[in-house]
Motif scaffolding. Sequence first.
Motif, PDB file in Angstrom:
ATOM      1  N   PHE A 244      -0.129   2.291   8.868  1.00 26.04           N
ATOM      2  CA  PHE A 244      -0.307   1.812  10.122  1.00 26.04           C
ATOM      3  C   PHE A 244       2.098   1.358  10.753  1.00 26.04           C
ATOM      4  O   PHE A 244       1.723   1.513  12.613  1.00 26.04           O
ATOM      5  CB  PHE A 244      -0.603   0.880  10.175  1.00 26.04           C
ATOM      6  CG  PHE A 244      -1.182  -0.074  11.598  1.00 26.04           C
ATOM      7  CD1 PHE A 244      -2.414   0.220  12.585  1.00 26.04           C
ATOM      8  CD2 PHE A 244      -0.405  -1.160  11.886  1.00 26.04           C
ATOM      9  CE1 PHE A 244      -2.223  -0.156  13.589  1.00 26.04           C
ATOM     10  CE2 PHE A 244      -0.672  -2.174  13.428  1.00 26.04           C
ATOM     11  CZ  PHE A 244      -1.562  -1.062  13.910  1.00 26.04           C
TER      12      PHE A 244
ATOM     13  N   THR B 289      -2.172   0.040   5.063  1.00 24.40           N
ATOM     14  CA  THR B 289      -0.864  -0.145   5.614  1.00 24.40           C
ATOM     15  C   THR B 289       0.800   0.560   5.997  1.00 24.40           C
ATOM     16  O   THR B 289       1.132   0.256   7.454  1.00 24.40           O
ATOM     17  CB  THR B 289      -0.937  -1.779   5.529  1.00 24.40           C
ATOM     18  OG1 THR B 289      -2.328  -2.629   5.567  1.00 24.40           O
ATOM     19  CG2 THR B 289       0.148  -2.550   6.252  1.00 24.40           C
TER      20      THR B 289
ATOM     21  N   MET C  52      -3.923  -6.684   8.060  1.00 23.35           N
ATOM     22  CA  MET C  52      -3.666  -5.377   7.290  1.00 23.35           C
ATOM     23  C   MET C  52      -4.458  -5.670   5.773  1.00 23.35           C
ATOM     24  O   MET C  52      -4.629  -4.023   6.000  1.00 23.35           O
ATOM     25  CB  MET C  52      -2.012  -5.167   8.149  1.00 23.35           C
ATOM     26  CG  MET C  52      -1.900  -5.016   9.670  1.00 23.35           C
ATOM     27  SD  MET C  52      -2.905  -3.080  10.160  1.00 23.35           S
ATOM     28  CE  MET C  52      -2.289  -3.419  12.398  1.00 23.35           C
TER      29      MET C  52
END
Length: 775
Positions: free
Chosen positions: A163, A160, A151
């Motif tokens: 995410f 990230t 990631m």
Amino acid sequence: MLAGVALSSSAALLLELALTRLFSVVLFYHFAFLAISVALLGLGAGGVFAFLSKKWLARFETRTLLSRLFVLNALMVPVVLEIVLHVPVSLELSRANFLRLTAMYLASAVPFFLTGVAFSILFARESEHIARFYGADLAGGAVACLVIVPMLDFLGGPNTVLFAGLVAATAGGVWARSPRLRVLSGVLVVAFLSAIAANYSGRLIDVVYAKGVLRDPSWVEFARWNAISRVEVDRQGPGKVVVIDADASTYLMNADVSHWQGSLWEKNLMSAPPALANILRPHGDFAIIGPGGGVDVVRALANGSPSVTGIEINPIIANTIMRGRYADYVYHLYQRPDVHIHVTDGRSFIRNSQQQFDVVQMTLVDTWASTAAGAFALSENSLYTLEAFQEYFEHLKPDGMIAITRWEFQQPREALRVVSVAMEALHRLGVANPAANFMVVSEGELDEDGIPVVVLAKKTAFTAAEEAAVEQDLDRYPALDALYLPGDHDDNAFTSLITQNEAYAFAKAYPYNVAPVSDDAPFFFFTLKTGQILNQESLQQGIDWKVNLGVVVLGTVLVISVAAVLLFLVVPLALGAGRQRHPVRLLYFVFVGLGYILVEIAFIQRFVLFLGHPTYALTVVVFLLLLSSGAGSLATRKWEASPRLSWAPLAAVVIVLCLYVFVLPALLNRLVGLPFTLKLAVSALLLGPLGFAMGMPFPTGLRALASLPVPEFPGTAAGNTVEWAWAMNAASSVLGSVLAIVIAIQFGLNVTLACGAAAYLLAVWLRGTLLPQSA
């Protein structure tokens, strides 16, 4: 519900690890360690809130409540990201700076607080399914550990974090019963995906302030994140500089080796202390650890080296920059047939190499960058240990040398510690008196700001001809100053240490801690003694203040953690003692949490050398422990028929940890030369069964607690105290995460592991308080 638990856990751990990287860039590397404490303290505070608000929260259906909490969690993630990127926090000791840091700290804790509320509610209300839910919790965390490295490599730090918000929104949708909540979570998922796609280049959402200074994007030509660091290439006058985590830097060598003679590059590079290795071994085979932009590589090639081996830990520097985007600018330096670049940890490469070199060289290798493994698992520390220097000496040709350049100050400590470590390594290799085996040269007079100093050391004595060659070079470049030569040395700290020939005795009497460091306590850069840590004048002397401040930060976090545990957990527990016959039973969860985190951090540090990279250590160790602990949690359902045997997993953990204290370092050292896939198998064999047993005590304890009749605490609803146990477990993990590093710095990793075993031993003793007859 199991999918919701796993997704929620993954979101929390992804956010924690991504914040570790962000804090390393926008603050300083030792503040990255705060991400762990922020996460654990938030989880614990959530448990406390859920317990104290149990009556109010009881009005909400479980899945609806969990869905709302994780939708709110997802909404908070971009807020946290903006605060971290836009709040300027420096190391200035001022009220305003303290308030800014506090705001960042509290804002970052909110998503973890919401997760703590959700999980403690779930475990309290669904106590009959604790084993399955706890297993799903650990499995979700294991998946997060598995994906964090790709990631960070693929998406970068800010993306990230986004995410992690996407995963939290997905968890909210999985929990949801109402169509409205499902639609809202779906909209959030699409919004996060759109933001990540729009910011894929990293230019829309990026670092604004770093180390309290507003970044000027007009300087930056290139920037990329990975799990090791954030790397950018900045314009600096006519040249270009690689900048790591907005702090450490290395010049890109725009130098043509074939037109070296008489150039400005020759004058600048050959007048620096590291060039003495090239003067003494102009045609030698060089192994250069941390070549960066190629300064030492160019110097070696230009002086006639037929073979240069560079070991660079960061693939962005070695491949993306030097072999890719800027290959033309550096005259394809890393693509020459006489240059051999390996992307790996320098220590691991040397110890596994079959080659022997004329020179093993390290020049100012200190990125100050925390990896995804946390701030105090730095790759550079293991390069400067006693065992490392033994390996360097063992990989030299009979007349080879090591050339280590460090910063040095008016009161020497860094290069002086290099001499201390090298001296003890030579003693272990059979050199009784290495007074003739050292040369130490600085770039001018020592001052408080710090200047480069090279330490040259051989297994054999330097010859008169070699000393004469160095003296001739000193005459050619008057800025260079000899601090120690075998036949000509002044009265200074280097001379005192080398002539005394007793590194530990010298360090005991010296103002700074310059004793040799080992793999068991590899904290080379921490040179302050205990009495100096709170002395601001000592702290701010020299450019190594950034490292020394880390000790102060660590101590401050430890004090705050102890205060938080006392204020929010121990005091309320004591106040409730009159209504509960055995409040001590909740201490069981403190020692289980303390033991787990002590063991986990000790293993991360211990496996860095074995696996060759801090990021690998994080991924493999935490993944294996969480996955196997999840399996252990699921297996606890079979123990319900015989609760009196619930002490057995705890006892097994204590026995295995005590065994590992004595055999693990030697075993890992013996197996370090195995191929990486076999190392993974060995790691699984060593950690899997232990993690399986470590996953049992917490869920079995929660189930036992949930089944006991417990009077209500003041101001709370009647029922079990599972939320309180969750909070105590998380808070003890906060304390343990800091305590693990404090113990490791002071006493070593073996003692840290032994303390983990002691915590589990106390849990064995306390386990009886959770049995029915103790109610």
